[in-house]
Design a protein around this motif. Structure first.
Motif, mmCIF file in Angstrom:
data_model
loop_
_atom_site.group_PDB
_atom_site.id
_atom_site.type_symbol
_atom_site.label_atom_id
_atom_site.label_comp_id
_atom_site.label_asym_id
_atom_site.label_seq_id
_atom_site.Cartn_x
_atom_site.Cartn_y
_atom_site.Cartn_z
ATOM 1 N N SER A 125 1.100 -0.731 0.059
ATOM 2 C CA SER A 125 -0.064 0.194 -0.038
ATOM 3 C C SER A 125 0.850 1.084 0.438
ATOM 4 O O SER A 125 0.412 2.244 0.119
ATOM 5 C CB SER A 125 -0.512 0.345 1.242
ATOM 6 N N ASP A 149 -5.237 3.754 2.528
ATOM 7 C CA ASP A 149 -4.768 2.641 2.133
ATOM 8 C C ASP A 149 -3.275 2.339 2.816
ATOM 9 O O ASP A 149 -3.955 1.469 4.381
ATOM 10 C CB ASP A 149 -4.396 2.131 1.240
ATOM 11 N N TYR A 165 -9.319 -7.131 -5.972
ATOM 12 C CA TYR A 165 -8.863 -5.794 -5.588
ATOM 13 C C TYR A 165 -7.643 -5.433 -6.586
ATOM 14 O O TYR A 165 -6.811 -4.422 -6.981
ATOM 15 C CB TYR A 165 -8.283 -5.817 -3.965
ATOM 16 N N GLN A 166 -7.434 -6.723 -6.966
ATOM 17 C CA GLN A 166 -5.843 -6.691 -7.987
ATOM 18 C C GLN A 166 -6.130 -5.693 -9.631
ATOM 19 O O GLN A 166 -5.442 -5.244 -10.009
ATOM 20 C CB GLN A 166 -5.173 -7.561 -8.347
ATOM 21 N N ALA A 224 -11.921 -3.481 -6.101
ATOM 22 C CA ALA A 224 -12.740 -3.734 -4.842
ATOM 23 C C ALA A 224 -11.268 -2.568 -3.815
ATOM 24 O O ALA A 224 -10.044 -2.492 -4.535
ATOM 25 C CB ALA A 224 -11.810 -5.216 -3.686
ATOM 26 N N GLU A 225 -11.997 -2.272 -2.730
ATOM 27 C CA GLU A 225 -11.335 -1.658 -2.059
ATOM 28 C C GLU A 225 -10.010 -2.053 -0.916
ATOM 29 O O GLU A 225 -10.765 -3.401 -0.959
ATOM 30 C CB GLU A 225 -11.664 -0.667 -0.956
ATOM 31 N N PHE A 226 -9.183 -1.666 -0.792
ATOM 32 C CA PHE A 226 -8.009 -1.861 0.663
ATOM 33 C C PHE A 226 -8.158 -2.405 1.631
ATOM 34 O O PHE A 226 -8.126 -2.837 2.051
ATOM 35 C CB PHE A 226 -6.970 -0.660 -0.119
ATOM 36 N N LEU A 277 -10.420 -5.201 1.798
ATOM 37 C CA LEU A 277 -9.453 -6.215 1.476
ATOM 38 C C LEU A 277 -8.988 -6.538 3.271
ATOM 39 O O LEU A 277 -8.645 -7.990 3.325
ATOM 40 C CB LEU A 277 -8.658 -6.228 0.538
#
Length: 434
Positions: free
Chosen positions: A170, A183, A386-387, A391-393, A396
């Protein structure tokens, strides 16, 4: 790629470790060689166990002396010496007496007294059995608490490695402008919270180790090798419990706590008999030999021999023995009530413990078969999203924390299940001498 590998390996840490499956719950506990060796050492070294064993020996050694006759009394004396010079052979009244007397209790008294001590020895033996079971149960609770702490620390270490990688990732993405500042801040916050949990778990490990060492009479800090727990392996060894009624019946038939209560009732009943016999007369048999010295050294008078039978007259029995017998009857009533209370308490403990074991079985099955696979699959799905930026960190981190919490819960439930299983076994197993 390293970040993804860390996530997946941490997800598989608890549910993916191989472990041998066991056929039965009792076999699962019996095959835990670590617990077996600790229990054997505790039973051999624990001071409370040694104290109870010494009490059993002391009570057993008192049985025979209690049922023996009182020691005879030997009396030697000189009668009727002439004053003022204490002349020994100047009077035909002077004699040397040797007297032997023996007290003989009323028939049945000695047997009743032996019965009291025999019941006391039986009670002491049962109490020693209770202490042995309590030590085994306490050792199991401390041992599985220690295994939980060790396993939780290992799981936490994997989670910390993952969060360290999350912090690096991050931070790198934030420095390149592809991620917001929140993040890396969220990743550092999760990592620091994990460190706080590590301090608490380490404290729990130290406390559990001290409890184990105290039970085996060792220094609190003595090291002990402990293998981490595998909830999946424990789940594979689960089998259904017998019904609560059958477990209660086993406990009522075998537990030494009830044997101690029955021995207390028997002892109180024997004491009633002893006090009732105490109101009967005792006898004293006496034999006396009197030697008469020659008068002036020339004239020898014949010696004497006498026999006496004494009788203790219990004229105050209504104030002493009768009241003591009434007191013994009250003790017998109290002992019977205590035995009934022990039966009720034991039945309650067996029912509650069986319910906890069954609940732990269900929870462990749900966690291993449902929650953990779902949590792992959720982590993989969110990681892929996420990758590719969908999706938000924070999402995750949230799903990964949920997986981590589920792993800890599975380990905690497995540890509690095994400890409760040992407790149930000690409540229902037949009594055996050490």
């Amino acid at each position: 790629m390293r970040f993804r590998q860390l996530f997946l390996s941490a997800s598989a840490f608890v549910i993916g470790s191989p472990a041998p499956a066991h056929a039965q719950d009792s076999a699962l506990v019996a095959r835990d060689s670590g617990l077996q060796s600790l229990v054997a050492e505790a039973l051999a070294r624990n001071p409370t166990v040694a104290q109870r064993q010494a009490a059993v020996r002391a009570a057993t050694l008192r049985i025979r002396p209690t049922g023996s006759l009182p020691d005879p009394v030997l009396t030697v004396g000189v009668m009727d010496l002439l004053l003022p010079h204490f002349d020994f052979n100047r009077s035909d009244f002077t004699e040397v007496d040797v007297e032997l007397s023996q007290e003989i209790p009323w028939p049945g008294t000695l047997g009743a007294r032996s019965g009291v001590m025999r019941a006391a020895a039986t009670g002491a033996r049962a109490e020693a059995g209770v202490v042995r079971r309590e030590v085994i149960t306490a050792m199991a609770a401390a041992y599985y608490r220690l295994r939980y702490a060790v396993t939780a620390l290992e799981t936490l270490r994997h989670q910390r490695d993952l969060l360290e990688a999350a912090v690096q990732l991050s931070t790198t993405r934030y420095s390149t402008g592809s991620a917001p500042q929140s993040d890396p801040l969220q990743a550092r916050l999760a990592r620091d919270r994990l460190q706080s949990e590590a301090f608490a778990l380490e404290s729990e490990r130290v406390a559990a180790l001290a409890a184990v060492n105290a039970l085996r009479n060792r220094a609190p800090g003595d090291s002990l090798g402990v293998v981490p727990m595998d909830p999946a392996g424990i789940r594979a060894g689960i089998s259904p419990l017998p019904s609560s009624d059958s477990l209660v019946s086993l406990a009522l038939a075998a537990h030494p706590r009830l044997a101690a209560g029955r021995a207390a009732v028997e002892q109180a009943t024997r004491i009633i008999q002893v006090e009732r016999l105490g109101a009967r007369p005792d006898f004293t048999l006496t034999a006396r030999y009197g030697y008469r010295p020659p008068i002036a050294g020339t004239f020898k008078l014949p010696d004497f021999f006498s026999v006496f039978l004494g009788l203790r007259v219990p004229i105050w029995a209504w104030r002493k023995q009768s009241r003591l017998a009434d007191a013994a009857r009250a003790d017998s009533t109290a002992a019977a009530a205590g035995l009934r209370d022990a039966e009720l308490q034991l039945s309650r403990e067996v029912t509650e413990t069986a319910a906890r074991v069954q609940a732990s079985q269900q929870r462990l099955g749900l966690l291993v078969d449902g929650v953990l696979p779902t949590a792992r699959g959720t982590v993989e799905s969110v990681l892929r999203s996420y990758q590719v930026g969908r999706a938000e960190f924070l999402t995750l981190l949230s799903v990964e924390d949920a997986r981590y919490r589920a792993e800890l819960e599975a380990v905690a439930v497995a540890a509690d299940y095994q400890a409760q299983l040992v407790m149930l076994r000690q409540l229902t197993a037949p009594e055996s001498q050490p």
